[in-house]
Scaffold this active site. Structure first.
Site, mmCIF file in Angstrom:
data_model
loop_
_atom_site.group_PDB
_atom_site.id
_atom_site.type_symbol
_atom_site.label_atom_id
_atom_site.label_comp_id
_atom_site.label_asym_id
_atom_site.label_seq_id
_atom_site.Cartn_x
_atom_site.Cartn_y
_atom_site.Cartn_z
ATOM 1 C CE LYS A 179 -32.149 -34.344 -0.529
ATOM 2 N NZ LYS A 179 -33.353 -33.839 0.134
ATOM 3 C CE LYS A 248 -37.036 -39.767 2.413
ATOM 4 N NZ LYS A 248 -37.753 -38.470 2.407
#
Length: 306
Positions: A179, A248
């Protein structure tokens, strides 16, 4: 053995993604017990969607034995699972053999560590982060990257399939690694498309024409097809995925490369660009606002050169 549709599923994290994901589980026939730090959000969801029950604490969620977490980051997941600030976590209430499915964007190394802690307590974990954003969460067409023991994934694949298409990535933590690396490439596309169009416009090219050409040429990307005209050039900047979250995720990929001792200079550059843009634009910025930041840098550079 795969789970059957009459077994309840706990769901922790009823946010922009969590709401449609929990809805799709309920619509597929799974009873959902939902929890969030905002009880009013959970109550609203339970009132609007059949087959969803609002929980007031994690102990109630843990009764389900299988619990999905969809939280902002790995630290939040660890706090919910192991407890924080003197409060018990899911692991204190889950029955032996209980399973945590972390669908958040967490740190791969942290996921491995958390999985080891749970295993020592007779509990299990898989990571199954998603790609596709809110629109595909609503449509139950998310890309789901599942890492962990194959037998555990077999057990819960019908649950995951109610939310999207499942890809098995390897051992625990590999889903979270995949991811982060996917979102790094996505960020590269946005940054590169921004620079290309801004340079072209300064030369005198029409950004709309550039977009049309790029989308039938080798420069085509998700950014040029789905973001450039729709959000970046139009000024709509409403893709539904924040710059803060992209920053992030790319930082996770950067830290993973560093932990593995793998040089990744482009990754480091893009991470730095996102961090600087976030500082300039603020936490509420959509990630497509990176275009505006790059454009402003170009203006300052031109002024400095002049």
């Amino acid at each position: 053995m795969s789970m059957t549709g009459d077994q309840p599923i706990g769901f922790v994290g009823i946010g922009n993604m969590g709401v449609p994901m929990a809805r799709n589980l309920a619509r597929a026939g799974w009873p959902v017990v939902a929890f969030d730090l905002r009880p009013d959000v959970v109550d609203t969801l339970a009132d609007e969607q059949a087959n969803i029950t609002a929980a007031r604490d994690l102990a109630r969620v843990a009764e389900c034995a299988v619990v999905v977490t969809m939280l902002p980051n790995g630290a939040d997941v660890r706090g919910v699972v192991l407890g924080a600030d003197g409060k018990p976590g899911l692991a204190d209430a889950l029955p032996q053999g209980g399973l945590v499915i972390d669908m958040s964007s967490s740190e791969p190394m942290g996921t491995r560590d958390l999985g080891a802690v749970l295993e020592a307590r007779g509990l299990y974990m898989i990571d199954a982060p998603v790609s596709g954003g809110v629109p595909r969460a609503v449509d139950a067409t998310l890309t789901i990257m599942a890492g962990g023991d194959g037998a555990l994934i077999d057990r819960v694949e019908p649950i995951l399939a109610a939310m999207g298409r499942v890809f098995r990535t390897g051992p625990l933590g590999s889903g979270h690694a995949m991811k982060a690396l996917n979102n790094y490439l996505s960020a590269c596309g946005v940054a590169a498309a921004s620079e290309a169009v801004i340079v072209g416009a300064r030369f005198g090219l029409d950004p709309a024409v550039m977009t049309d050409i790029l989308n039938v040429s080798t420069g085509r990307s998700n950014a040029t097809e789905n973001k450039l005209a729709q959000h970046m050039l139009s000024g709509a900047v409403a893709s539904g995925f924040s710059l803060k979250l992209m920053n992030k995720d790319v930082a996770i990929a950067r830290d993973l490369a560093a932990a593995l001792g793998t040089p990744a200079p482009i990754l480091g550059h893009v991470s730095g660009l996102l961090s600087d843009a976030l500082e300039a634009l603020g936490d509420g910025a959509d990630h497509t606002e990176l275009y505006r930041y790059v454009e402003e840098m170009g203006r300052k550079g031109g002024a400095d050169a002049g």
